[in-house]
Design a protein around this motif. Structure first.
Motif, PDB file in Angstrom:
ATOM      1  N   LEU A 100       0.821  -1.209   0.000  1.00 41.00           N
ATOM      2  CA  LEU A 100       0.000   0.000   0.000  1.00 41.00           C
ATOM      3  C   LEU A 100       0.857   1.262   0.000  1.00 41.00           C
ATOM      4  N   MET A 134      -5.161   7.005  -4.430  1.00 44.68           N
ATOM      5  CA  MET A 134      -6.061   6.211  -3.607  1.00 44.68           C
ATOM      6  C   MET A 134      -7.332   7.018  -3.355  1.00 44.68           C
ATOM      7  N   THR A 135      -8.397   6.678  -4.048  1.00 50.06           N
ATOM      8  CA  THR A 135      -9.669   7.361  -3.824  1.00 50.06           C
ATOM      9  C   THR A 135     -10.281   6.880  -2.510  1.00 50.06           C
ATOM     10  N   SER A 136     -11.337   7.565  -2.083  1.00 46.99           N
ATOM     11  CA  SER A 136     -11.941   7.241  -0.784  1.00 46.99           C
ATOM     12  C   SER A 136     -12.486   5.817  -0.750  1.00 46.99           C
ATOM     13  N   TRP A 137     -13.113   5.374  -1.858  1.00 56.20           N
ATOM     14  CA  TRP A 137     -13.677   4.017  -1.840  1.00 56.20           C
ATOM     15  C   TRP A 137     -12.581   2.950  -1.840  1.00 56.20           C
ATOM     16  N   VAL A 138     -11.432   3.271  -2.464  1.00 56.08           N
ATOM     17  CA  VAL A 138     -10.308   2.332  -2.440  1.00 56.08           C
ATOM     18  C   VAL A 138      -9.756   2.218  -1.017  1.00 56.08           C
ATOM     19  N   ARG A 139      -9.662   3.334  -0.316  1.00 55.13           N
ATOM     20  CA  ARG A 139      -9.169   3.311   1.068  1.00 55.13           C
ATOM     21  C   ARG A 139     -10.121   2.516   1.966  1.00 55.13           C
ATOM     22  N   SER A 165       4.556   8.752   5.598  1.00 52.43           N
ATOM     23  CA  SER A 165       4.745   7.442   4.971  1.00 52.43           C
ATOM     24  C   SER A 165       6.154   6.921   5.213  1.00 52.43           C
ATOM     25  N   THR A 172      -9.589  -1.222   1.191  1.00 54.43           N
ATOM     26  CA  THR A 172      -8.347  -1.759   1.758  1.00 54.43           C
ATOM     27  C   THR A 172      -8.439  -1.894   3.273  1.00 54.43           C
ATOM     28  N   PHE A 173      -9.165  -0.952   3.915  1.00 60.72           N
ATOM     29  CA  PHE A 173      -9.329  -1.034   5.372  1.00 60.72           C
ATOM     30  C   PHE A 173     -10.188  -2.241   5.750  1.00 60.72           C
ATOM     31  N   GLU A 217       1.276   3.911  -3.193  1.00 66.75           N
ATOM     32  CA  GLU A 217       0.765   5.273  -3.073  1.00 66.75           C
ATOM     33  C   GLU A 217       1.850   6.327  -3.190  1.00 66.75           C
ATOM     34  N   THR A 263       2.595  14.367   4.071  1.00 60.30           N
ATOM     35  CA  THR A 263       2.041  13.023   3.868  1.00 60.30           C
ATOM     36  C   THR A 263       3.149  12.034   3.525  1.00 60.30           C
TER      37      THR A 263
END
Length: 364
Positions: free
Chosen positions: A35, A46-51, A185, A54-55, A39, A181
């Protein structure tokens, strides 16, 4: 501590479950690494739905792996204890029936897994003969040996330079133009690689010690040599260099701690392990002060002043930290040479004492 319970061990079953937990941990580490690298290094958005996906996947990964292994191990433990109790009860009943016509024996003599008393006594005597070769040292005795100071100097170079890098990771990232950010990371990558270093060096050093007879100080030398490579990568300043450098630094710095503990227990004994370990651990803050304050701080201030920094005395560019990391690479390499000297000094001791004890214990 309320949840801790003491049980009789079963080495084969315990090893199976511990290995399964290790594999589960490595799977999750690989998941996080993929991940972060996707990224930040390959800049995959990473769009919100992808995040969210993955969560949720991470939560699903947590349920059947470590938790499932723990529940399975607990169930097998319970079943084994019940079988043992049933077997013991039947043995006692059978012995009571036999006692009317024969001499009563201790029920424990009928357990299949018990060794004869003479054999156990012989093994204990052999083990004592091996242990007597190594007398556990106290702190005063350990300090009077050259091995103590070689290990202490090696840890100043390894632990001290690593802590100095961790302390200055934010400033290094800012000077090279990394966003907040990306810096977060980097910290995550450093933590993950730190775990991998601690985990893998224990497994690898055990394997090579038992199979090839290679003493653990050799792995201190190898990891500190790799640590110097990580510092050179960071000093080079090529694009995304901090990601590569932090993975190397985190793994090699993390590996120093389990190696340090194990080497102390093997060379100086376990009776005063805590005292000797914490004394040698002073090398970490000493090295941190030397390299973070006297090297990083001094060189950074000079670079900021020469480049006409603002009122906050900030500095931008690779020149701000290049010299500092080259100095760290030099001292990490020196620490590697010191650890290599310790390896040659203790090689015969490992052959005659440590390896003999391991082979006696594991029946190798």
């Amino acid at each position: 501590m309320y949840f801790v319970r003491i049980h009789d061990i079963n080495s084969e079953d315990d090893k199976k479950h511990l290995n399964a937990l290790s594999v589960a941990a490595l799977i999750m580490v690989a998941y996080f690494m993929i991940l972060l690298i996707s990224e930040n290094i390959f800049t995959i958005a990473m769009t919100s739905w992808v995040r969210i996906f993955t969560f949720i996947f991470l939560l699903l990964l947590l349920i059947p792996t470590p938790l499932g292994i723990a529940f399975k191990a607990q169930m097998e433990d319970t079943e084994r204890l019940l079988l043992l109790q049933t077997f013991s009860t039947k043995s006692i009943i059978s012995l009571k029936k036999i006692s009317t016509s024969t001499t009563v024996h201790d029920p424990m003599e009928y357990h299949d897994h018990e060794l004869p008393v003479d054999t156990c006594q012989e093994n204990d005597d052999t083990f004592d003969d091996i242990i007597i070769l190594q007398k556990d040292m106290n702190l005063q005795q350990a300090i009077c040996t050259e091995n103590f100071w070689l290990l202490f100097i090696a840890m100043i170079c390894g632990l001290g330079t690593g802590v100095a890098t961790i302390d200055n990771i934010n400033q290094v990232g800012v000077s090279l133009g990394y966003t907040s950010t990306e810096i977060n990371s980097l910290v995550s990558l450093l933590c993950i690689s730190n775990f991998l270093g601690r985990f893998m060096v224990g497994y690898v050093s055990d394997m090579f010690l038992q199979r090839r007879g290679l003493a653990r100080p050799l792995f201190v030398a190898i990891t500190q040599a790799a640590l110097s490579v990580g510092y050179i990568v960071i000093a080079s300043g090529f694009p995304k260099n901090l990601y590569v450098g932090m993975i190397l630094v985190g793994a090699c710095w993390g590996s120093q701690w389990p190696l340090l503990t194990t080497i102390i227990s093997e060379i100086f004994g376990v009776t005063h392990l805590g005292t000797i370990f914490n004394t040698i651990s002073i090398a970490s803050p000493i090295g941190s002060y030397i390299f973070s304050v006297r090297v990083f701080g001094y060189i950074y201030d000079k670079a900021a002043a020469s480049s006409g920094g603002d009122q906050n005395n900030s500095c931008s560019g690779t020149h701000c930290f290049m010299l500092s990391f080259m100095i760290l690479a030099f001292f990490a390499l020196c620490g590697s040479l010191v650890a290599l000297l310790l390896f040659f000094r203790t090689r015969r001791f490992y052959d005659n004492v440590v390896l003999t004890r391991l082979r006696q214990y594991y029946k190798i």
